[in-house]
Design a protein around this motif. Structure first.
Motif, short mmCIF file in Angstrom:
data_model
loop_
_atom_site.label_atom_id
_atom_site.label_comp_id
_atom_site.label_asym_id
_atom_site.label_seq_id
_atom_site.Cartn_x
_atom_site.Cartn_y
_atom_site.Cartn_z
N ILE A 11 -15.03 -59.22 19.86
CA ILE A 11 -13.61 -58.88 19.51
C ILE A 11 -13.56 -57.37 19.02
N PHE A 12 -12.65 -56.63 19.47
CA PHE A 12 -12.63 -55.31 19.19
C PHE A 12 -11.51 -54.94 18.37
N LEU A 13 -11.72 -54.42 17.40
CA LEU A 13 -10.50 -53.92 16.23
C LEU A 13 -10.65 -52.57 15.90
N GLY A 14 -9.52 -51.96 15.49
CA GLY A 14 -9.38 -50.53 14.94
C GLY A 14 -10.14 -50.78 13.61
N GLU A 15 -10.62 -49.80 12.84
CA GLU A 15 -10.81 -49.98 11.52
C GLU A 15 -9.69 -50.17 10.34
N SER A 16 -8.51 -49.63 10.78
CA SER A 16 -7.61 -49.89 9.84
C SER A 16 -6.76 -51.23 10.30
N GLN A 17 -7.01 -51.75 11.37
CA GLN A 17 -6.34 -53.14 11.77
C GLN A 17 -7.33 -54.07 11.17
N ALA A 18 -8.60 -53.77 11.18
CA ALA A 18 -9.53 -54.76 10.70
C ALA A 18 -9.51 -55.19 9.30
N ARG A 19 -8.84 -54.02 8.35
CA ARG A 19 -8.44 -54.26 6.96
C ARG A 19 -7.46 -54.72 6.76
N TRP A 20 -6.42 -54.81 7.85
CA TRP A 20 -5.21 -55.62 7.57
C TRP A 20 -5.05 -56.71 6.88
N ARG A 21 -4.05 -57.20 6.21
CA ARG A 21 -3.77 -58.15 5.69
C ARG A 21 -2.51 -59.06 5.72
N PHE A 22 -2.35 -59.98 6.39
CA PHE A 22 -1.10 -60.53 6.90
C PHE A 22 -1.20 -62.12 6.40
N SER A 23 -0.33 -62.44 5.45
CA SER A 23 -0.45 -63.87 4.99
C SER A 23 0.12 -64.77 6.16
N HIS A 24 -0.79 -65.91 6.02
CA HIS A 24 -0.58 -67.22 6.94
C HIS A 24 -0.42 -68.46 6.09
N GLY A 25 0.19 -69.54 6.80
CA GLY A 25 0.24 -70.78 6.24
C GLY A 25 0.05 -71.92 7.20
N TYR A 26 -0.63 -72.96 6.89
CA TYR A 26 -0.81 -74.14 7.59
C TYR A 26 0.46 -74.75 7.74
N VAL A 27 0.65 -75.37 9.03
CA VAL A 27 2.14 -75.89 9.24
C VAL A 27 2.23 -76.89 8.38
N ASP A 28 1.44 -77.93 8.15
CA ASP A 28 1.53 -79.17 7.25
C ASP A 28 1.87 -78.59 5.97
N ASN A 29 0.93 -77.74 5.44
CA ASN A 29 1.08 -77.09 4.00
C ASN A 29 2.49 -76.37 3.71
N ILE A 30 2.86 -75.64 4.71
CA ILE A 30 4.22 -75.19 4.66
C ILE A 30 5.64 -76.10 4.74
#
Length: 326
Positions: free
Chosen positions: A196-215
């Protein structure tokens, strides 16, 4: 408790409805009837489009809900309809919003000139300075693009002194039934043991997720706990990993022998180049919701990912054997 839910038959909403019914609440649903809801038969159903909501005011008043949950308030006009229809009819409103209200979202999209706001983003972090964030996005419904803005929804609903509102800002929600298939692109390469190919700043990116049943459980808690009245909450995972960390967690669960190959951002292969500004993180802080309402996830991350992987594997297998595909 009597609860009226608007649009609660889809990916997230159906799970909220099931949890509320299982808890013994009396639930009514207002929806178009276009989503199969056989397992929600014990709820009372009102059928109509969002534009028809005001015409059901008398029926809603007869039901007399204690709380109204609006799963799909996208526009300022829709929020105004909610206020007009339910003022004097219910004690409070719970409305679903999004992490796209934060100023870092417009930075991610290359809009604005502000520096990235520090993460995790608490509920009082700066909000977008621009409006209608999807007007330039290709492939979306024209009316949605022109009118969607959760900031305007929040402003309408939180300015009603006689109708307290709870605003829930959701992360990226994943799990079985996710039409966006948030992890599919990574999993397809993992199943084939590809890198899987990623740019270095993309690899460090943080984006919050949540599992549907928990949400869904978090939303149900906000609906049924009156301490949530008048509050704004972020929902999502307790800690947000970087993108490469999340990819590795997925890979560990599918015995992926490949690796994440990280390039300087400007040296990524051209098909993987984007205009996104990865220094603008969308990691949100969920401390307030956990502290005030005592929330914690019922389903651990590893279990949530395994259930999602199993569903994606089955979906891909079905697509590959369907003669109508390709």
């Amino acid at each position: 408790m009597k609860i009226l839910a608007v649009g609660a038959t889809g990916f997230v909403g159906s799970r909220v409805t099931r949890q509320l019914l299982a808890q013994g609440h009396q639930v009514a649903l207002f929806h178009r009837g276009s989503t199969p809801a056989d397992d929600l038969a014990s709820a009372l159903h009102f059928y109509g489009t969002r534009h028809q909501l005001p015409t059901f005011k008398a029926e809603f008043e007869r039901f007399a809900p204690d709380v109204v949950l609006d799963i799909i308030p996208y526009t300022e006009a829709q929020a105004q309809d909610v206020v007009q229809v339910f003022s004097g009819c219910t004690r409070r409103i719970v409305a679903i919003s999004s992490g796209d209200v934060y100023r870092n979202y417009e930075g991610l999209q290359g809009q604005g000139s502000h520096r990235p706001d520090p993460v995790p983003l608490a509920e009082d972090a700066p909000l977008r300075e621009t409006r209608y964030p999807y007007r330039e996005v290709e492939g979306l419904d024209a009316e949605f693009k022109q009118t969607y803005d959760k900031i305007l929804v929040e402003l309408v609903l939180t300015s009603q002194p006689n109708l307290p509102a709870t605003v829930l800002r959701l992360p990226a929600v994943y799990g079985p039934g996710d039409r966006q298939h948030r992890f599919r692109a990574y999993l397809e390469r993992m199943f084939d043991q590809q890198p899987i190919f990623l740019g270095e700043s993309q690899a460090r990116w943080r984006f919050s997720h949540g599992y549907v049943d928990n949400i869904a459980a978090a939303i149900a808690l906000a609906v049924t706990d009156d301490r949530a009245a008048g509050r704004v909450y972020n929902l999502g995972e307790p800690e947000t990993p970087t993108l490469v960390e999340r990819i590795q967690r997925l890979g560990n669960l599918v015995n992926w022998t490949g690796e994440a190959v990280i390039f300087p951002q400007d040296q990524l292969p051209s098909p993987l180049q984007t205009n996104l500004q990865w220094q603008y993180h969308l990691a949100i802080d969920t401390t307030r919701f956990r502290a005030e309402l005592g929330y914690s996830e019922a389903i651990a991350e590893a279990d949530a990912l395994e259930q999602t992987i199993a569903w994606e594997r089955e979906s891909l297998s079905a697509a590959n054997t369907d003669p109508g595909q390709g």
